[in-house]
Enzyme design. Structure first.
Site, mmCIF file in Angstrom:
data_model
loop_
_atom_site.group_PDB
_atom_site.id
_atom_site.type_symbol
_atom_site.label_atom_id
_atom_site.label_comp_id
_atom_site.label_asym_id
_atom_site.label_seq_id
_atom_site.Cartn_x
_atom_site.Cartn_y
_atom_site.Cartn_z
ATOM 1 N N CYS A 120 9.735 34.150 3.954
ATOM 2 C CA CYS A 120 8.976 34.569 5.061
ATOM 3 C C CYS A 120 7.440 33.965 4.995
ATOM 4 C CB CYS A 120 8.987 36.015 5.454
ATOM 5 S SG CYS A 120 8.713 36.561 7.327
ATOM 6 N N CYS A 122 4.880 35.983 6.566
ATOM 7 C CA CYS A 122 3.814 36.948 7.032
ATOM 8 C C CYS A 122 2.854 37.428 5.893
ATOM 9 C CB CYS A 122 4.756 38.310 7.615
ATOM 10 S SG CYS A 122 5.850 39.152 6.467
ATOM 11 N N CYS A 130 5.048 36.263 11.021
ATOM 12 C CA CYS A 130 6.098 35.510 10.524
ATOM 13 C C CYS A 130 5.971 33.798 10.653
ATOM 14 C CB CYS A 130 7.217 35.805 10.729
ATOM 15 S SG CYS A 130 7.370 37.678 10.183
ATOM 16 N N LYS A 201 17.473 41.783 12.767
ATOM 17 C CA LYS A 201 16.412 42.562 12.304
ATOM 18 C C LYS A 201 15.673 43.109 13.548
ATOM 19 C CE LYS A 201 12.112 41.929 9.568
ATOM 20 N NZ LYS A 201 11.347 40.568 8.853
ATOM 21 N N ARG A 211 4.710 47.337 5.142
ATOM 22 C CA ARG A 211 3.517 46.568 5.366
ATOM 23 C C ARG A 211 2.446 46.862 4.630
ATOM 24 N NH1 ARG A 211 4.939 46.429 12.019
ATOM 25 N NH2 ARG A 211 6.774 44.909 11.620
ATOM 26 N N GLU A 239 22.954 37.251 17.667
ATOM 27 C CA GLU A 239 22.340 36.825 16.639
ATOM 28 C C GLU A 239 22.992 36.432 15.459
ATOM 29 O OE1 GLU A 239 19.044 36.196 16.544
ATOM 30 O OE2 GLU A 239 18.266 37.174 18.530
ATOM 31 N N LYS A 254 18.893 45.247 9.546
ATOM 32 C CA LYS A 254 17.646 45.872 9.088
ATOM 33 C C LYS A 254 17.054 46.443 10.056
ATOM 34 C CE LYS A 254 13.341 44.810 6.797
ATOM 35 N NZ LYS A 254 12.327 43.638 6.292
#
Length: 332
Positions: A120, A122, A130, A201, A211, A239, A254
């Protein structure tokens, strides 16, 4: 006189009988432990909102790896928290980036330990999103540029595979990310490296402590434009199906705790391994309640993770992995 209703009470008597008829077994082989690697030396900083989870520099990673392997845990999910951040997250795909260096370090010490590389941008971007962010003049707002982000993510995945990652785990939720990464890996000769896709997700409130751990909070806006609405279940099937078609080898849900129905849905509809991510707030809430003496941590955690297995999870990513491995070993 009617026949009595048989409730199988005789099968709930002794612990030995209960063990014999237990339908769902949680084992150490179900568990993956997340790690947070950072540049520098002599660094072992406990993450304030995640007791017992640390930022670790590579020179202090060995003791953690030794413990993980000794406990029988077979794999780690590797996150990197870099020194350098910029608008496009360029350090994510650098051959000497923190994830790549940590991967080489782990594989040198324990070649048999699975390294699952989080893919990723982010934690590598200055804005915390992201992907690459562009300003839309027409809408007068910033947007994530999907296709440009895919190019960087694919490059990152190849660099991680080149460093020795056994599995690529893209968590970015860009449209078409599995196809882009699978194509790039195959073209680079890494056809054997599987993709553990963060297929489902949700834009969840359960990510707060992570975070803090990854220093990846968005500096503006939020991630709801590319993460799923917690109210949607049928969307999860769409998805996941898209990822299956694009070449995913694992399907992840998730968070896990509030989405047991989604885990079960994926298990019933697809024949790929289903992964549940027992995320940071799910961990921190239990740790906080246990620290206050409100709950029995061991009992709660084992029940919670057994529930994830019962729902259909084949693999559980959890910050409790080391604790659970000890508890399971002590009951053998």
């Amino acid at each position: 006189m009617g026949f009595p209703v048989i409730r199988n009470r005789r099968l709930r008597g002794s612990a030995a009988v209960r063990n014999l008829v237990r339908e769902t077994q949680l084992t150490v082989h179900d568990l993956i432990y997340p790690l947070f690697a950072v540049p520098g030396t002599g660094i072992k900083h406990e993450i304030p909102s995640m007791p017992g989870v640390f930022h670790l520099s590579l020179d202090l990673l060995d003791a953690e790896l030794d413990e993980i392997v000794k406990l029988g845990i077979q794999g780690v999910l590797l996150f990197g928290v870099p020194e350098h951040k910029d608008e496009t997250g360029t350090s994510a795909c650098h051959d000497h980036g923190i994830v790549q260096e940590a991967t080489r370090h782990i594989k040198k010490r324990y070649p048999q330990l699975l390294v699952i590389a989080d893919t990723c941008l982010c934690q590598f971007t200055s804005h915390g999103h992201c992907g690459v962010v562009k300003f839309n003049d027409a809408l007068q707002q910033a947007e994530v540029a999907n296709d440009e982000s895919l190019e960087l993510l694919a490059e990152t995945a190849v660099s991680q595979a080149r460093a020795g990652a056994d599995i690529i785990a893209p968590s970015n939720m860009m449209d078409g990310f599995v196809h882009a990464i699978r194509t790039a890996l195959d073209e680079a000769g890494y056809t054997h490296v599987p993709i553990m896709s963060y297929s489902v997700k949700y834009a969840s409130a359960f990510y707060g402590p992570f975070r803090d751990a990854a220093h990846s909070a968005p500096q503006f806006g939020d991630r709801r434009t590319y993460q799923m609405d917690p109210a949607n279940a049928r969307e999860a099937l769409r998805e996941a199906e898209a990822d299956v078609i694009e070449g995913a080898d694992f399907l992840m849900v998730k968070p896990a705790l509030a989405y047991m129905d989604i885990i079960r849905t994926l298990k019933e509809h697809f024949d790929l391994p289903v992964v549940a991510y027992n995320v940071s707030a799910e961990y921190s809430m239990v740790k906080a309640a246990a620290a206050n003496g409100w709950i029995n941590e061991k009992s709660i955690v084992l029940e919670m993770l057994t529930g994830m297995k019962r729902a259909g999870a084949d693999i559980i990513l959890t910050y409790f992995a080391k604790d659970v491995a000890r508890w399971l070993r002590d009951t053998e």
